[in-house]
Design an enzyme around this catalytic site. Structure first.
Site, mmCIF file in Angstrom:
data_model
loop_
_atom_site.group_PDB
_atom_site.id
_atom_site.type_symbol
_atom_site.label_atom_id
_atom_site.label_comp_id
_atom_site.label_asym_id
_atom_site.label_seq_id
_atom_site.Cartn_x
_atom_site.Cartn_y
_atom_site.Cartn_z
ATOM 1 N N SER A 105 1.010 -0.713 0.522
ATOM 2 C CA SER A 105 0.138 0.159 -0.226
ATOM 3 C C SER A 105 0.943 1.050 -0.127
ATOM 4 O O SER A 105 1.827 1.129 0.731
ATOM 5 C CB SER A 105 -0.608 -0.317 1.394
ATOM 6 N N ASP A 106 0.286 2.831 -0.903
ATOM 7 C CA ASP A 106 1.253 3.258 0.141
ATOM 8 C C ASP A 106 1.019 4.212 0.792
ATOM 9 O O ASP A 106 0.040 3.743 2.443
ATOM 10 C CB ASP A 106 0.286 4.420 -0.868
ATOM 11 N N ALA A 107 2.151 4.944 1.726
ATOM 12 C CA ALA A 107 2.224 4.843 3.025
ATOM 13 C C ALA A 107 0.874 5.289 3.389
ATOM 14 O O ALA A 107 0.063 6.326 3.524
ATOM 15 C CB ALA A 107 3.363 6.748 3.331
ATOM 16 N N ALA A 121 -2.625 4.226 3.211
ATOM 17 C CA ALA A 121 -3.731 4.726 2.540
ATOM 18 C C ALA A 121 -4.042 3.720 3.159
ATOM 19 O O ALA A 121 -5.381 4.494 3.224
ATOM 20 C CB ALA A 121 -2.393 4.231 1.292
#
Ligand code: NOJ
Length: 741
Positions: free
Chosen positions: A291-293, A295
């Site tokens: 995942s993105d940070a 997110a």
């Protein structure tokens, strides 16, 4: 060359491990925290950052608090198998010490160390937007390969790069991190960068796992505002934004990072269509998703999940494998499995994908892969610096050159104005986390080293206002004035959207003063995005778009200024004539009323409709002529020929660009699309015939969704236009009909 992540032997080893692991240990593999900060303050780090930005605490107070903070590498959790990966930690000593903790866990599964190695590690190459403009795929590959060699020596196993987001709005600060506005170029960039990072043998200890991001359409953020929403048709998604990801997967990319944004109402972090149906079922992706940070947690803010637990559930069911930073998985998945809301098989599948990469990398068999000696020997090696210089020379774009301003004539008195000309650190640009600012060569330092006499002033007084008197005096003594201006490195990249794209007012005032002096002038631009230069263009004789060129900035720029190197780079994102044109890109679809003289055409009342500089544009110290463009269809491909001649007096390199247009189709098509390019070196007076083969299938597109339930990729026969030129605007054109066999 593409890596296959699934091997029979490793799958068996994974089966054996999965059979032994507890649910908690499995969930640990899906967790990627950063080190936690302990000590000095009672608020979270994010709150602290907010306080600093809101001015509630001063920079000094912030620094003081940070200096008393210690990094906690979660020793106990690592030993208990509750962590699968670390983010943003590097350095052989630190990484090895943490890894020793992981080796004390029950199954001794090593941690994967990920980091943003975007355009170099210690040695920094030009920002991707600049490098893409070299139109040299082999250079993309070499820069990534050398970055991998340094990063791996520092204990990094995995980079969150390349960013392959197509970006057509210069207001979006992250346009700096990718290849620009064109889907084909972004795909070529994706393939070669992935190959550079990962090499042919990912386990050789010198390469690192790549991550194509941000999946998907992040670059389409409404109004160029970072993290903003995107509402697009499936056709546009598949034609414009997805191809670079598919290309990266075909090149064997190990991981993908879903984007922060939602697409038509579904955040990418919980988007089953994207993360499973397209990625796994259609494309057969074998690696894992990070995942993105934070997110996953942000799905609560999106209003798609009621709480963090719900966000974890939706995300894992959509196909997410690893959670960066939010700890939503770690805190909730066990309970979700117990409640029967997530099947343990889903967890097993994610863990299998993560372990697959750990095995393929050779990490499980050789967890300690570097040491401080190797690290020290590897950083900033001469060959890395040489490549950084070559890359910068090939990324710097000559936008304007009149009155024989460049290359600099010998025997002239030179003046240099601007803080950016003396600040090596600023040359790093956005996302150069490991970059060594002190090793960066500024223009001032490079001119000094070249023993070129000149006088430098910052052009500003201590309070930041323009030093008019100093500038007038300096200009009075000089024959030619170089002005360095543009953006600080923090002004592009993540969370750096801008609503105005002009130079800062003080820099413009400096240029006006230089103009008043009547002296010849050259603007050296340092920036991470296209800027609006409509006024500046009138103020100076030459403009050199240097971007943020990295470690060897000054040396590369001086080589171009003095004519040792002939500039050859092109811009890969249109430079708007006014900010109101954004988003602006050459390959827009045809309208019923194309811009023209008539009132009722697609244009503005108050600003032009054309960009100041179009995609693919860039000058040279020589000139090129295009002739004899021919096209025919053979073997289901466009066979295109064009002759390019160097009509000037210097040797040079030209990025020859081929564009196609499907003139009439069952869905409105772009006015022009880049489909091939080749960089060609020509001596003065030399000419060369170039041949391109473009499969007709490359002109395929997605059918109209209103008719079919699901858009399908189709190729239609009919009339096509073929364009060839040195940029997207100034082209030769011919036509060819294609009739399906
Ligand atoms: C957020 C950014 O969107 C992403 O590109 C980056 O890789 C992660 N943070 C980790 O730093």
């Amino acid at each position: 060359m593409a890596i296959h992540w699934i091997t029979e032997e490793n799958e068996k080893r994974i089966d054996a491990l999965l059979a032994e692991m507890t649910l908690e240990e499995k969930i640990g593999q899906m967790r990627q925290p950063g080190p936690s900060l302990v000590g000095a303050f009672e608020v979270s780090f994010e709150e602290l950052l907010d306080m600093r930005f809101d001015g509630k605490i001063s920079d000094e107070e912030f620094q003081k608090m940070m200096s008393s903070v210690k990094m906690d590498y979660r020793e106990e959790e690592v030993k208990a198998g509750k962590v699968g990966s670390f983010n943003g930690v590097s350095g052989a000593e630190t990484v090895n010490a943490i890894q020793e903790n992981a080796l004390q866990s029950r199954h001794k599964i090593p941690l994967l160390f990920g980091m943003d190695v975007i355009h170099g590690y210690k040695t920094v190459y030009p920002i991707p937007l600049a490098l893409a403009g070299s139109f040299e795929p082999e250079l993309y590959r070499r820069a990534a390969e050398m970055a991998a060699e340094e990063a791996s020596a520092a204990g990094v196993h995995w980079t969150y790069a390349p960013m392959v987001d197509v970006a057509r709005d210069a207001r979006w600060g992250r346009i700096s991190e990718g290849a620009g506005e064109d889907t084909y170029l972004a795909s070529v960039f994706a393939v070669h960068t992935v190959q550079g990072f990962q090499g042919e043998d990912i386990s050789d200890g010198k390469h690192i796992i790549a991550c194509a991001k941000h999946f998907a359409a992040y670059g389409g953020a409404e109004a160029g505002r970072d993290y903003n929403t995107i509402d697009i048709s499936e056709q546009k998604l598949r034609e414009v934004y997805l191809p670079p990801f598919e290309a990266a997967i075909k090149a064997g990319v190990g991981t993908l990072m879903p984007a922060f944004n939602d697409i038509s109402g579904v955040p990418c972090s919980v988007n089953h269509q994207l993360l499973t149906e397209i990625l796994r079922d259609e494309w057969g992706f074998e690696g894992f998703l990070i995942s993105d940070a934070n997110a996953i947690d942000e799905c609560v803010n999106h209003g798609i999940a009621e709480d963090r637990k719900d966000a974890a559930r939706q995300s894992v069911l959509a196909g997410m494998d690893m959670d960066m930073s939010s700890d939503c998985f770690f805190q909730n998945l066990e309970q979700l499995v117990k409640e029967g809301k997530v099947a343990e098989a889903e967890i097993d599948q994610a863990v299998r994908r993560i372990l697959r990469l750990k095995f393929a990398l050779g990490l499980v068999d050789q967890p300690i892969r570097t040491n401080t000696e190797r690290e020290q020997e590897t950083m900033l090696k001469p060959e890395f610096r040489a490549l950084a210089r070559e890359a910068a020379e090939k990324s710097i774009v000559l936008l304007k050159n009149e009155n024989e301003a460049l290359p600099l004539a010998g025997g002239k008195t030179l003046a240099l104005i601007g803080a950016l000309a003396a600040d090596g650190e600023q040359m790093l640009g956005a996302w150069a986390m490991g970059g060594d600012g002190e090793a960066c060569v500024s223009v001032k330092a490079a001119l000094e080293a070249a023993r070129q006499p000149f006088t430098w002033i910052s052009g500003r007084k201590e309070d930041g206002s323009v030093d008019s008197e100093g500038i007038r005096t300096l200009c009075g003594q000089a024959d030619i004035v170089l002005v360095a201006a543009g953006e600080q490195k923090e002004e592009s990249g993540e969370a750096a959207s801008r609503g105005e794209l002009s130079l800062h007012p003080e820099d413009r005032d400096i240029l006006r003063l230089v103009k008043e002096s009547g002296k010849k002038s050259v603007l050296l631009l340092f920036n991470g995005r296209p800027l609006v230069l409509t006024e500046e263009v009138e103020l100076v004789d030459a403009i050199l778009e240097c971007w943020h060129p990295g470690t060897e900035a000054g040396n590369a720029i001086v080589n171009i200024l003095t004519g040792k190197v002939n500039p050859s780079a092109k811009i890969t994102a249109s430079f708007p004539a006014a900010v109101g044109q954004c988003p602006i890109y050459y390959n827009h679809t045809s309208t019923g009323r194309p811009a023209g003289k008539g009132k009722f055409t697609s244009k503005y009342l108050d600003i032009p409709v054309e960009p100041l500089y179009p995609f693919g544009y860039g000058l040279s110290y020589t000139s090129y002529e295009y002739a004899d463009l021919k096209a025919e269809i053979r073997e289901e491909a466009f066979q295109i020929e064009v002759t390019v001649k160097n009509t000037g007096e210097r040797a040079g390199e030209e990025a020859v660009q081929i564009y196609l247009q499907d003139v009439a189709a069952s869905r409105v098509r772009p006015v022009k699309e880049l489909k091939a390019f080749e960089k060609v070196a020509l001596e003065a007076g030399e000419q060369r015939k170039l041949c391109f083969t473009i499969p007709v299938a490359e002109m395929g597109f997605y059918s109209a969704g209103a008719v079919a339930a699901k858009p399908a990729r189709i190729v239609e026969s009919g009339l096509f236009r073929v364009y060839a030129g040195g940029n997207s605007r100034d082209t030769l054109c011919t036509e060819i009909s294609y009739a399906e066999l």
